[in-house]
Design a protein around this motif. Structure first.
Motif, mmCIF file in Angstrom:
data_model
loop_
_atom_site.group_PDB
_atom_site.id
_atom_site.type_symbol
_atom_site.label_atom_id
_atom_site.label_comp_id
_atom_site.label_asym_id
_atom_site.label_seq_id
_atom_site.Cartn_x
_atom_site.Cartn_y
_atom_site.Cartn_z
ATOM 1 N N ILE A 1 -45.407 33.612 -11.772
ATOM 2 C CA ILE A 1 -45.554 34.348 -10.272
ATOM 3 C C ILE A 1 -45.305 35.768 -10.638
ATOM 4 O O ILE A 1 -45.840 36.638 -9.714
ATOM 5 N N VAL B 1 -28.905 24.192 -9.434
ATOM 6 C CA VAL B 1 -29.298 22.361 -9.695
ATOM 7 C C VAL B 1 -27.937 22.027 -10.362
ATOM 8 O O VAL B 1 -27.528 20.937 -9.811
ATOM 9 N N LEU B 2 -27.339 22.683 -11.018
ATOM 10 C CA LEU B 2 -25.969 22.126 -11.610
ATOM 11 C C LEU B 2 -25.015 22.072 -10.529
ATOM 12 O O LEU B 2 -24.433 21.031 -10.575
ATOM 13 N N GLY C 1 -38.917 25.264 -17.767
ATOM 14 C CA GLY C 1 -39.993 24.992 -16.757
ATOM 15 C C GLY C 1 -39.927 25.962 -15.626
ATOM 16 O O GLY C 1 -41.019 26.795 -15.428
ATOM 17 N N VAL C 2 -38.710 26.252 -15.184
ATOM 18 C CA VAL C 2 -38.636 27.317 -13.913
ATOM 19 C C VAL C 2 -38.990 28.573 -14.516
ATOM 20 O O VAL C 2 -39.702 29.424 -14.028
ATOM 21 N N ALA D 1 -34.422 21.691 -19.749
ATOM 22 C CA ALA D 1 -35.902 21.600 -19.574
ATOM 23 C C ALA D 1 -36.107 22.073 -18.222
ATOM 24 O O ALA D 1 -37.197 22.754 -17.925
ATOM 25 N N VAL D 2 -35.240 21.777 -17.203
ATOM 26 C CA VAL D 2 -35.425 22.656 -15.829
ATOM 27 C C VAL D 2 -35.333 23.820 -16.127
ATOM 28 O O VAL D 2 -36.351 24.729 -15.608
ATOM 29 N N VAL E 1 -40.990 29.575 -17.068
ATOM 30 C CA VAL E 1 -42.403 29.473 -17.027
ATOM 31 C C VAL E 1 -43.062 29.692 -15.531
ATOM 32 O O VAL E 1 -43.982 30.894 -15.389
ATOM 33 N N LEU E 2 -42.708 28.968 -14.487
ATOM 34 C CA LEU E 2 -43.336 28.943 -13.422
ATOM 35 C C LEU E 2 -42.882 30.406 -12.668
ATOM 36 O O LEU E 2 -43.942 31.204 -12.263
ATOM 37 N N ALA F 1 -25.697 18.970 -8.451
ATOM 38 C CA ALA F 1 -25.285 17.855 -9.256
ATOM 39 C C ALA F 1 -23.819 17.558 -9.621
ATOM 40 O O ALA F 1 -23.431 16.836 -10.248
ATOM 41 N N ASP G 1 -21.835 19.628 -11.440
ATOM 42 C CA ASP G 1 -21.459 20.266 -12.556
ATOM 43 C C ASP G 1 -21.081 21.700 -12.198
ATOM 44 O O ASP G 1 -21.243 22.362 -11.478
ATOM 45 N N ILE H 1 -22.154 18.510 -19.554
ATOM 46 C CA ILE H 1 -23.375 18.695 -18.895
ATOM 47 C C ILE H 1 -24.581 18.071 -19.796
ATOM 48 O O ILE H 1 -24.502 18.427 -20.865
ATOM 49 N N SER H 2 -25.379 17.481 -19.014
ATOM 50 C CA SER H 2 -26.418 16.995 -19.789
ATOM 51 C C SER H 2 -27.397 17.722 -20.293
ATOM 52 O O SER H 2 -27.777 18.626 -19.248
ATOM 53 N N GLU I 1 -30.409 17.767 -20.811
ATOM 54 C CA GLU I 1 -31.652 17.785 -20.152
ATOM 55 C C GLU I 1 -31.780 19.014 -19.197
ATOM 56 O O GLU I 1 -33.123 19.392 -18.821
ATOM 57 N N ILE I 2 -30.784 19.493 -18.888
ATOM 58 C CA ILE I 2 -30.851 20.690 -17.777
ATOM 59 C C ILE I 2 -31.583 21.688 -18.268
ATOM 60 O O ILE I 2 -32.249 22.385 -17.449
#
Lengths: 417, 364
Positions: free
Chosen positions: B332, B28-29, B324-325, B320-321, B327-328, B32, B34, B314-315, B317-318
């Protein structure tokens, strides 16, 4: 769950017709009740075309989220991740609309939402993760992705910032030339019932967003697709009894996957509606739990398209009422609600359901006392109106609802008894 | 050997999940624009003493939140409303404590009880709706979260007083404060005095679940509701009790901060702990030690992400991604490991049955 084999689609047609017929009666009663209340309390905004238009605009995103929930749950997958998919949709709408215009924006929102849906499908269908757990995780991820990418995508654009997109184009609206002015002047007369109906008509013939039309086509198209085609029958059979569907040669995994991905796309479009019609661009935290309310609207609507549209309109209406002269309007609605609850109490008592009767009477009585002792409702309370409505409606309606028999259950291929 | 294999498998899931989450975050970085290297450099640097204290404090609060969620999860009851219960309870507790009905630490103890009662009461609404009206607790608790926010805002305006930009309740009398524990002399922040509350709650959770009839019934209901009913468990009562208990624990979340730092309830109260708690419970597989590990990981990630903006551009906020990932991926991975284990057991059974000889006992 000992629900026998899924009812055939033919058996389901009749109640649908009867139900939609009943809906018109309810609607008529509602309009008369609101009109009477308007005359009685002088809260003119409760049936003004302004409020009703705002109600439709507030209802459509909820309905699209609910429609997403319908696709998913009819195929047997509970989708609490609608909220997250909707968030992804608002981001997609913001980005693609800014660069390529509103229609690509709508498509982009659908694609972003569908990515969230596909992720949910991967977790629940392929890996058999608990549906609620996966949904919660997706909501967390979506929120993070949206706020992170929003900062990356919108910072530095004219009018944009780390938490919001630049101001965006609105989707085109249509008006019927003669009718729109005529209904407006009729509405201004303030006559009992006539003006209220004129306001209602005015919403349809004046400044109707094309996105609203698209949404309505999707809602009724879904009804046709899921209840009138072989594809729909198979999809619903996955939600009622996947093992039976499997024995008939239906590829249950594929149907579930398609349904959940579609679910995400629809929720994403709901997000696009929020970003482009209900406001003028993407903002962080724009969805404000509407994905969850969509889910509630779908449950209220008994897992049916027309039902969920009705539910969404109720929620949309309470939302709009609070935004337009909120204190006064919601205060007037409190009267409607209290009287309705007392009526329900009497009705339940006749039916012999004493507990429900007492519950409704107590809440209704409290509401009426509150109404009589105040002139307006504080802003904090108007803000919670949609949520309280959701709870009340579910509490009163949940007994008559029937969800798909295998909804939320784990399904593994080849484990049929 | 067998236990070693089991432990290995149990640890494989979270480790795998963390690695995958790291890879996805990096992707993701890169997408974006970064620099992932700068991200990892900041994230993996050894935290300063001040940060360590913050991590412990944050983790203790998350731990309570995770426990609250886990009580419901253990019997397939999804209390998504920890956030609302925590807010209502913290507000009620702050108001109650400021009245100073009791002297000194008696007031503190009473307030903690009041907080538990308030949290339980708020959760009780959802429980009642579930058992009397069949309303799914998932929807009702979410709605109650939103209602709690508005209700508390309204009440705060009624009883609170303005202090700069925020509105706050009256201050808790100083005799009831729980002073912080200074871990490092150079750190400006202290560890919450009420960190032990989290430890106590964890022990209580463990004892309740594993050593009592109630805990057995709770787990039985979670594993198979029909089997539990058949053995005489009153599921409706279990729903009410576990929901109340979950709400009561949610009521504890705000206590360390209330008595340790803020001493009042203000409109700047930390939000999102309830939702993070759900994630932490999932991460820790609803096991008291697992939740502790999950809480520490989440607290570590959040705390280490704070300087990302300044140090790496870098924000934050990353993160939180990443959370969340993680946890998912963890849920799994647990599922994949469970399937693999089932397969191993099936194979073991098959081998044991095929093997000739008198010993046909199977220890699977």
């Amino acid at each position: 769950m000992t629900v026998s084999a899924p009812e055939s689609s033919a058996a389901l047609v009749k109640p649908t017709a009867a139900r939609s017929y009943r809906i018109w009666i309810y609607l008529a009663v509602l309009v008369i009740a609101l009109s009477t209340t308007r005359i009685f309390t002088g809260a003119d905004d409760i049936t003004s075309s302004g409020t009703l238009r705002a109600a439709v605009i507030a209802a459509i995103p909820i309905a699209l989220a609910g429609l997403g929930g319908l696709w998913s749950e009819r195929a047997g997958v509970v989708n609490i991740g609608l909220e997250g998919m909707m968030i992804l949709g608002t981001l997609g709408a913001g980005y693609f609309t800014y660069h390529y215009g509103v229609w690509v924006g709508l498509l982009g929102a659908a694609v972003f939402g569908a990515v969230g849906g596909a992720l949910h499908a991967l977790a629940t269908v392929t890996f058999g993760v608990d549906h609620i757990v996966s949904g919660v995780a997706i909501n967390i991820i979506a929120l993070g992705v949206a706020s992170f990418l929003a900062e990356a995508l919108f910072t530095g654009l004219p009018g944009g910032g780390p938490t919001q997109s630049p101001s965006l184009d609105r989707p085109p609206t249509i008006s019927v030339p003669g009718l729109s002015g005529w209904t407006e002047s009729l509405e201004d007369k303030g006559w009992f019932l006539v003006s209220d109906l004129a306001a209602l008509l005015n919403v349809v013939v004046s400044q109707l967003s094309l996105f609203t039309l698209v949404a309505l086509v999707l809602i009724f198209g879904t009804g046709w697709l899921l209840w009138r085609t072989p594809f729909g029958l198979r999809l619903r059979s996955c939600g009622e009894s996947p093992s039976a569907a499997e024995t008939l040669g239906v590829n249950v995994y594929r149907y579930k996957f398609v349904a959940v991905t579609m679910s995400g796309a629809l929720a994403g479009m709901g997000g696009a509606f929020l970003a482009l019609v209900a406001s003028s661009g993407y903002q962080n935290g724009q969805t404000g739990g509407r994905g969850y309310i969509g889910l509630a609207a779908m449950i209220f609507g008994n897992w049916r398209p027309t039902g969920l549209l009705t539910g969404s309109l109720i929620f949309g209406y309470t939302d709009a009422a609070r935004l337009r002269s909120g204190g006064e309007s919601v205060h007037a609605l409190l009267l409607v609600l209290s009287v309705a609850l007392l009526a329900i109490a009497v009705w339940q008592l006749i039916r012999g359901a004493r507990l429900a009767a007492v519950l409704a009477a107590v809440v209704g009585g409290l509401g009426l006392t509150w109404y009589l002792r105040t002139d307006t409702i504080p802003g904090d309370f108007t803000q919670m109106t949609p949520y309280v409505m959701t709870l009340l409606v579910l509490a009163l309606a949940s007994q008559q609802l029937r969800m798909p028999a295998a909804d939320g259950q784990r399904y593994r291929r080849g484990e049929a008894g | 050997m067998k236990t070693l294999q089991r432990a290995g498998l149990a640890l494989a899931a979270p480790v795998l999940a963390l690695v995958v989450a790291g890879i996805i975050t990096s992707l993701v970085l890169v997408a974006a624009g970064d620099d992932p290297a700068a991200f990892w450099e900041t994230m993996l640097a050894w935290p300063e003493n001040r940060s360590l204290v913050n991590i412990i404090n944050e983790a203790s609060v998350l731990y309570l939140s995770g426990l609250a969620a886990a009580i419901g999860f253990r019997m397939n009851l999804f209390n998504i409303g920890v956030e609302g219960q925590y807010r209502v309870a913290t507000f009620v507790a702050a108001y109650f404590a400021a009245q100073a009905f009791l002297p000194g630490y008696l007031n503190t103890v009473a307030t903690i009880l009041v907080a538990m009662l308030a949290g339980a009461a708020w959760a009780g609404i959802a429980a009642l709706l579930r058992v009397t009206r069949g309303v799914s607790e998932v929807i009702s608790t979410i709605m109650l979260n939103a209602i709690a926010v508005s209700l508390v805002a309204y009440l705060l305006r009624k009883v609170g007083s303005r202090e700069g930009q925020t509105i706050v309740t009256d201050t808790v009398p100083q005799s009831g404060w729980i002073p912080g524990i200074s871990l490092f002399p150079d750190s400006v922040t202290d560890m919450y005095g009420l960190v032990f509350l989290a430890v106590l709650a964890g022990i209580g959770f463990s004892v309740l679940l594993n050593r009592t009839r109630f805990g057995f019934d709770l787990r039985a209901t979670g594993h198979s509701e029909s089997a539990a009913v058949a053995s005489g468990v009153d599921v409706k009562r279990m729903v009410i009790y576990s929901m109340l208990l979950s709400g009561a624990v949610a009521g504890l979340i705000g206590m360390p901060n209330l008595f340790g730092v803020s001493h009042n309830y203000g409109s700047t109260i930390q939000t999102g702990i309830g939702f993070a708690g759900i994630a932490v419970a999932l991460l820790g597989r609803n096991h008291p030690l697992g939740i502790a590990a999950g809480a520490l990981i989440f607290a570590y990630l959040s705390e280490q992400a704070n300087p990302l903006g300044i140090l790496a551009g870098i924000s934050p906020e990353i993160i939180a991604v990443t959370q969340g990932v993680v946890v998912l991926c963890v849920v799994i991975a647990y599922e994949v490991v469970r399937r693999y284990r089932n397969k191993l057991e099936q194979r073991a059974v098959a081998e044991a049955l095929e093997a000739p000889g008198p010993s046909k006992e199977v220890t699977a």
